[in-house]
Design a protein around this motif. Sequence first.
Motif, PDB file in Angstrom:
ATOM      1  N   LYS A  77      42.660  43.132  42.096  1.00 26.88           N
ATOM      2  CA  LYS A  77      43.943  42.624  41.641  1.00 26.88           C
ATOM      3  C   LYS A  77      44.900  42.499  42.828  1.00 26.88           C
ATOM      4  CE  LYS A  77      47.723  43.915  38.543  1.00 26.88           C
ATOM      5  NZ  LYS A  77      48.215  44.956  37.624  1.00 26.88           N
ATOM      6  N   ASP A  78      45.595  41.382  42.913  1.00 31.86           N
ATOM      7  CA  ASP A  78      46.557  41.162  43.993  1.00 31.86           C
ATOM      8  C   ASP A  78      47.610  42.260  44.028  1.00 31.86           C
ATOM      9  OD1 ASP A  78      45.333  38.820  44.783  1.00 31.86           O
ATOM     10  OD2 ASP A  78      46.714  37.522  43.670  1.00 31.86           O
ATOM     11  N   GLY A  79      48.005  42.642  45.226  1.00 29.25           N
ATOM     12  CA  GLY A  79      49.073  43.616  45.403  1.00 29.25           C
ATOM     13  C   GLY A  79      48.635  45.064  45.276  1.00 29.25           C
ATOM     14  N   THR A  80      47.328  45.307  45.148  1.00 30.86           N
ATOM     15  CA  THR A  80      46.825  46.668  44.997  1.00 30.86           C
ATOM     16  C   THR A  80      46.263  47.186  46.319  1.00 30.86           C
ATOM     17  OG1 THR A  80      44.602  45.935  44.393  1.00 30.86           O
ATOM     18  CG2 THR A  80      46.192  46.245  42.579  1.00 30.86           C
ATOM     19  N   LEU A  81      46.048  48.493  46.395  1.00 28.16           N
ATOM     20  CA  LEU A  81      45.416  49.090  47.566  1.00 28.16           C
ATOM     21  C   LEU A  81      44.022  48.509  47.769  1.00 28.16           C
ATOM     22  CD1 LEU A  81      45.457  51.162  49.880  1.00 28.16           C
ATOM     23  CD2 LEU A  81      44.569  52.840  48.238  1.00 28.16           C
ATOM     24  N   GLU A  82      43.280  48.320  46.692  1.00 27.10           N
ATOM     25  CA  GLU A  82      41.926  47.761  46.803  1.00 27.10           C
ATOM     26  C   GLU A  82      41.962  46.366  47.421  1.00 27.10           C
ATOM     27  OE1 GLU A  82      37.852  47.991  46.629  1.00 27.10           O
ATOM     28  OE2 GLU A  82      39.102  49.563  45.784  1.00 27.10           O
ATOM     29  N   ALA A  83      42.906  45.534  47.000  1.00 19.89           N
ATOM     30  CA  ALA A  83      43.017  44.182  47.565  1.00 19.89           C
ATOM     31  C   ALA A  83      43.347  44.257  49.054  1.00 19.89           C
ATOM     32  CB  ALA A  83      44.070  43.381  46.818  1.00 19.89           C
TER      33      ALA A  83
END
Length: 134
Positions: A77-83
């Motif tokens: 998901k955009d804007g997440t730590l994973e992204a």
Amino acid sequence: MSATGSSDDPWVLKTPPGTSEYTMHRDDTAEPAELVCRVGSTKLRYLARCLDDVPAMLKAHGDWMELGSADEGKPAKDGTLEAWARSADNPVGGWYGLRNGYRGRFAMYIPPLLELLGLVELEHNPRNNRIRVP
């Protein structure tokens, strides 16, 4: 913190919701240094420099950030730590995960170590956890 984070004395951690236990240790013999995460019989590897890069990014971000953990084959998901951990715009220009096919889930396994080391604050809700620098 009683563990040293070596392969003989790994950190024992729990996922942000507290539902699963895993171990992690630092491997400074690898070039570049790695964090080795063991989840059951699965071994994941991440660039150890994330221990410096994530807090610096969060400080610049200035607020809570959603974790957004996702497997490598699924979009983050955009804007997440994973992204951020897979973005061409991060300090390593792409994935912090090193084992092809297992490069995802950065936002599931790295934040608890950052919290243990006192580098971040982390929420521990059943879902949608967030992270920030203290």
